[in-house]
Design a protein around this motif. Structure first.
Motif, PDB file in Angstrom:
ATOM      1  N   UNK A   1       0.832  -1.203   0.000  1.00 17.28           N
ATOM      2  CA  UNK A   1       0.000   0.000   0.000  1.00 17.28           C
ATOM      3  C   UNK A   1       0.868   1.254   0.000  1.00 17.28           C
ATOM      4  N   UNK A   2       1.910   1.228   0.847  1.00 13.08           N
ATOM      5  CA  UNK A   2       2.814   2.387   0.911  1.00 13.08           C
ATOM      6  C   UNK A   2       3.554   2.564  -0.407  1.00 13.08           C
ATOM      7  N   UNK A   3       3.946   1.440  -1.018  1.00 16.13           N
ATOM      8  CA  UNK A   3       4.633   1.515  -2.301  1.00 16.13           C
ATOM      9  C   UNK A   3       3.719   2.097  -3.368  1.00 16.13           C
ATOM     10  N   UNK A   4       2.445   1.647  -3.361  1.00 17.54           N
ATOM     11  CA  UNK A   4       1.499   2.113  -4.385  1.00 17.54           C
ATOM     12  C   UNK A   4       1.171   3.586  -4.239  1.00 17.54           C
TER      13      UNK A   4
ATOM     14  N   UNK B   1      23.646  -3.805 -13.336  1.00 19.99           N
ATOM     15  CA  UNK B   1      23.825  -3.243 -14.670  1.00 19.99           C
ATOM     16  C   UNK B   1      24.037  -4.367 -15.678  1.00 19.99           C
ATOM     17  N   UNK B   2      24.046  -4.003 -16.935  1.00 15.44           N
ATOM     18  CA  UNK B   2      24.134  -5.005 -17.996  1.00 15.44           C
ATOM     19  C   UNK B   2      25.459  -5.763 -17.985  1.00 15.44           C
ATOM     20  N   UNK B   3      26.534  -5.125 -17.449  1.00 14.50           N
ATOM     21  CA  UNK B   3      27.833  -5.789 -17.439  1.00 14.50           C
ATOM     22  C   UNK B   3      28.058  -6.640 -16.195  1.00 14.50           C
ATOM     23  N   UNK B   4      27.031  -6.771 -15.361  1.00 16.96           N
ATOM     24  CA  UNK B   4      27.160  -7.586 -14.158  1.00 16.96           C
ATOM     25  C   UNK B   4      27.562  -6.790 -12.943  1.00 16.96           C
ATOM     26  N   UNK B   5      28.041  -5.589 -13.152  1.00 16.95           N
ATOM     27  CA  UNK B   5      28.349  -4.738 -12.013  1.00 16.95           C
ATOM     28  C   UNK B   5      27.043  -4.213 -11.425  1.00 16.95           C
ATOM     29  N   UNK B   6      27.147  -3.677 -10.235  1.00 18.95           N
ATOM     30  CA  UNK B   6      25.927  -3.204  -9.608  1.00 18.95           C
ATOM     31  C   UNK B   6      26.157  -1.972  -8.758  1.00 18.95           C
ATOM     32  N   UNK B   7      25.062  -1.332  -8.396  1.00 16.75           N
ATOM     33  CA  UNK B   7      25.107  -0.117  -7.582  1.00 16.75           C
ATOM     34  C   UNK B   7      24.082  -0.248  -6.474  1.00 16.75           C
ATOM     35  N   UNK B   8      24.476   0.151  -5.265  1.00 15.22           N
ATOM     36  CA  UNK B   8      23.527   0.189  -4.155  1.00 15.22           C
ATOM     37  C   UNK B   8      22.587   1.357  -4.396  1.00 15.22           C
ATOM     38  N   UNK B   9      21.373   1.044  -4.836  1.00 18.00           N
ATOM     39  CA  UNK B   9      20.421   2.094  -5.209  1.00 18.00           C
ATOM     40  C   UNK B   9      19.838   2.780  -3.981  1.00 18.00           C
TER      41      UNK B   9
ATOM     42  N   UNK C   1      10.443   6.255  -8.110  1.00 14.26           N
ATOM     43  CA  UNK C   1      11.283   5.085  -7.874  1.00 14.26           C
ATOM     44  C   UNK C   1      12.052   5.201  -6.565  1.00 14.26           C
ATOM     45  N   UNK C   2      12.639   6.353  -6.284  1.00 16.17           N
ATOM     46  CA  UNK C   2      13.427   6.517  -5.053  1.00 16.17           C
ATOM     47  C   UNK C   2      12.565   6.279  -3.818  1.00 16.17           C
ATOM     48  N   UNK C   3      11.341   6.779  -3.839  1.00  9.98           N
ATOM     49  CA  UNK C   3      10.436   6.585  -2.693  1.00  9.98           C
ATOM     50  C   UNK C   3      10.100   5.114  -2.513  1.00  9.98           C
ATOM     51  N   UNK C   4       9.833   4.421  -3.603  1.00 12.13           N
ATOM     52  CA  UNK C   4       9.476   2.999  -3.544  1.00 12.13           C
ATOM     53  C   UNK C   4      10.610   2.188  -2.943  1.00 12.13           C
ATOM     54  N   UNK C   5      11.835   2.434  -3.400  1.00 17.14           N
ATOM     55  CA  UNK C   5      12.982   1.677  -2.911  1.00 17.14           C
ATOM     56  C   UNK C   5      13.269   1.987  -1.451  1.00 17.14           C
ATOM     57  N   UNK C   6      13.144   3.260  -1.069  1.00 16.05           N
ATOM     58  CA  UNK C   6      13.410   3.653   0.320  1.00 16.05           C
ATOM     59  C   UNK C   6      12.396   3.025   1.271  1.00 16.05           C
TER      60      UNK C   6
ATOM     61  N   UNK D   1       7.487  -5.400  -5.275  1.00 12.21           N
ATOM     62  CA  UNK D   1       8.493  -4.370  -5.536  1.00 12.21           C
ATOM     63  C   UNK D   1       8.805  -4.314  -7.030  1.00 12.21           C
ATOM     64  N   UNK D   2       8.928  -5.474  -7.660  1.00  5.31           N
ATOM     65  CA  UNK D   2       9.227  -5.517  -9.099  1.00  5.31           C
ATOM     66  C   UNK D   2       8.136  -4.818  -9.904  1.00  5.31           C
TER      67      UNK D   2
END
Length: 489
Positions: free
Chosen positions: A154-157, A188-196, A162-167, A298-299
């Protein structure tokens, strides 16, 4: 031992035998598993229900003390140390009562109560009662899980950002799991990632925004997560994981972690990760299932947020296009009228000056006739960009008013400053030296300008501002062009 063996082997009084018989009759009728020990903690009685609950074989019980219920129970609970501590505390404090909950290795949950056994006001032993609350606990946890999923969803909806949903997701999951860090890791597409996004407890290192590359996390692992794999590590120091992966987790103070993929169809958006840093942790099946359920919501929310962001960007671009003159790429007349309307009401409310400059390129028809319409368009573009540069560091709006006419709206600018700006425009345009051989006032392109300034009042009409500036522009043309005229009564 069973009760009859306890009575035979014990040198007890007749009263004690009667009490024990009464106790046996009582415990045989109960739905709970029960066992009791005497004050020495050695002689023991228990009922059939206890054997069934703990899956203790009667044959094994007859083999000796090494397989008595105390030892067998200790082997079957997840935290045997907790069980033996409870037993020790009870025997060392004969008058105490206690209620505890034990989680078994087979997934069952038993609620245990313990109290002293009295005979003629004298403590002669102790009893333990075990009740199977597995279904009850699972029902409560499932109910709590459904409520939590509903609340988080409900909170996500409520937000399409995007930033609010993830937080929201990170904070709610960390609160539910009572763990030290929860992150959403975008791959990311190269397999690396970022802490969003990250939710982290006090005293633990923040890794928000970190670009992370795990050399062990190659295409093989990405493919496994694409298939919906969930990974849980109770203790990185005892788990069978690659050294490079363990080293990476150590850098982030992680002792135990839980990883759930966030999938959008067959695409892996990223991972929902819980870090337990203070100690090892045995992740419960229900906790894992909750995160798996939540990752689906979440997805969906992420997908909606991405689509909304694209739609918003498209709408902004459409609004920009609708407000921009196609030829000169400055504001068009529609944007001019909207902005002028806003500033009129603001100036009226705050009692501020509002100025307007209307500009007209002198003898522009002759320019087109001489150099052609393409050259005329180029000329208008250069004039427009020159005017935009003049107003770049102010709140002024520069717009194409129509044909070869331009307008500048100057909020909070009094008449003296407005006429100075107009004069600066005239001088600056002369310095551009845009050749105009057919002009009657100069060998270069020039403009005539009409300036009007006022403080709007309730009795005035918005149209007066444009009308007076247009009258002043007409006067500038009548007086010989290439000049700015301030309208006055």
């Amino acid at each position: 031992m069973f009760l009859q063996d306890f009575i035979t082997s014990s040198d007890r009084t007749e009263d004690l035998k009667k009490a024990v018989c009464l106790l046996q009759a009582t415990i045989d009728l109960t739905e709970d598993g029960i066992f009791a020990v005497d004050s020495t903690g050695k002689n023991m009685i228990f009922n059939q229900k206890l054997i069934e609950m703990w899956e203790i074989s009667k044959k094994n019980l007859e083999n000796g003390e090494e397989v008595n219920p105390i030892n067998l129970i200790g082997k079957k609970v997840k935290n045997s140390k907790f069980w033996f501590n409870c037993l020790r505390n009870a025997l060392n404090n004969p008058q105490s009562t206690s209620i505890d909950t034990f989680y078994l290795k087979n997934g069952k949950i038993f609620k245990t109560s313990s109290q002293p056994l009295y005979l003629d006001n004298e403590i002669v032993g102790r009893t333990w009662k075990f009740r199977d609350i597995t279904e009850e606990e699972i029902a409560q946890i499932n109910s709590k899980q459904k409520r939590l999923i509903s609340q988080i969803s409900q909170r996500i909806r409520e937000s399409l950002k995007l930033d609010d949903i993830l937080t929201i997701t990170a904070n709610e999951v960390r609160n539910f799991l009572q763990t030290d860090r929860v992150v959403l890791y975008e791959i990311k597409s190269d397999g690396r990632g970022k802490i969003a996004v990250e939710s982290v407890g006090l005293g633990w290192r923040s890794i928000l925004g970190a670009d992370i590359y795990d050399p062990c996390f190659g295409e093989k692992y990405i493919q496994v997560y694409r298939q919906g794999r969930t990974s849980s590590i109770d203790d990185i120091y005892t788990a069978k994981i690659q050294p490079c992966h363990a080293e990476l987790l150590q850098q982030f103070q992680v002792r135990s972690n839980l990883v759930v993929p966030i999938l959008q169809g067959d695409k892996l958006w990223g991972l929902l990760i819980a870090h337990h840093c203070r100690d090892r942790r045995n992740w419960k099946l229900l906790e894992i299932e909750l995160l798996q359920d939540l990752s689906v919501h979440v997805a969906i929310a992420i997908q909606q947020a991405i689509l909304f962001a694209k739609l918003e960007k498209t709408n902004q671009e459409l609004e920009r296009i609708a407000a921009i003159d196609e030829l000169t790429q400055i504001a068009n007349r529609r944007k001019l009228e909207h902005y002028l309307h806003q500033q009129w009401h603001y100036a009226k409310e705050k009692k501020l000056y509002l100025s307007l400059i209307l500009c007209d390129v002198d003898y522009f028809k002759y320019y087109n006739d001489t150099y052609g319409h393409q050259a005329g368009d180029d000329c208008l573009q250069q004039v427009a960009q020159f005017l935009a540069e003049i107003a770049r560091n102010t709140d002024a709006l520069v717009a194409r008013y129509g044909g070869e006419e331009f307008a500048l709206v100057l909020p909070n600018i009094a008449a003296k400053e407005a006429i100075k700006i107009a004069e600066d425009i005239r001088k600056g345009l002369a310095e551009l030296k845009l050749v105009h051989a057919r002009s009657s006032v100069s060998e270069y392109v020039t403009m005539s300008m009409g300036v009007f300034c006022l403080i709007p009042t309730e009795t005035m009409l918005e149209s007066e501002l444009v009308a007076r500036a247009d009258e002043a522009l007409y006067q500038a043309k009548q007086k010989g062009r290439d000049r700015a005229v301030l309208w006055q009564k």
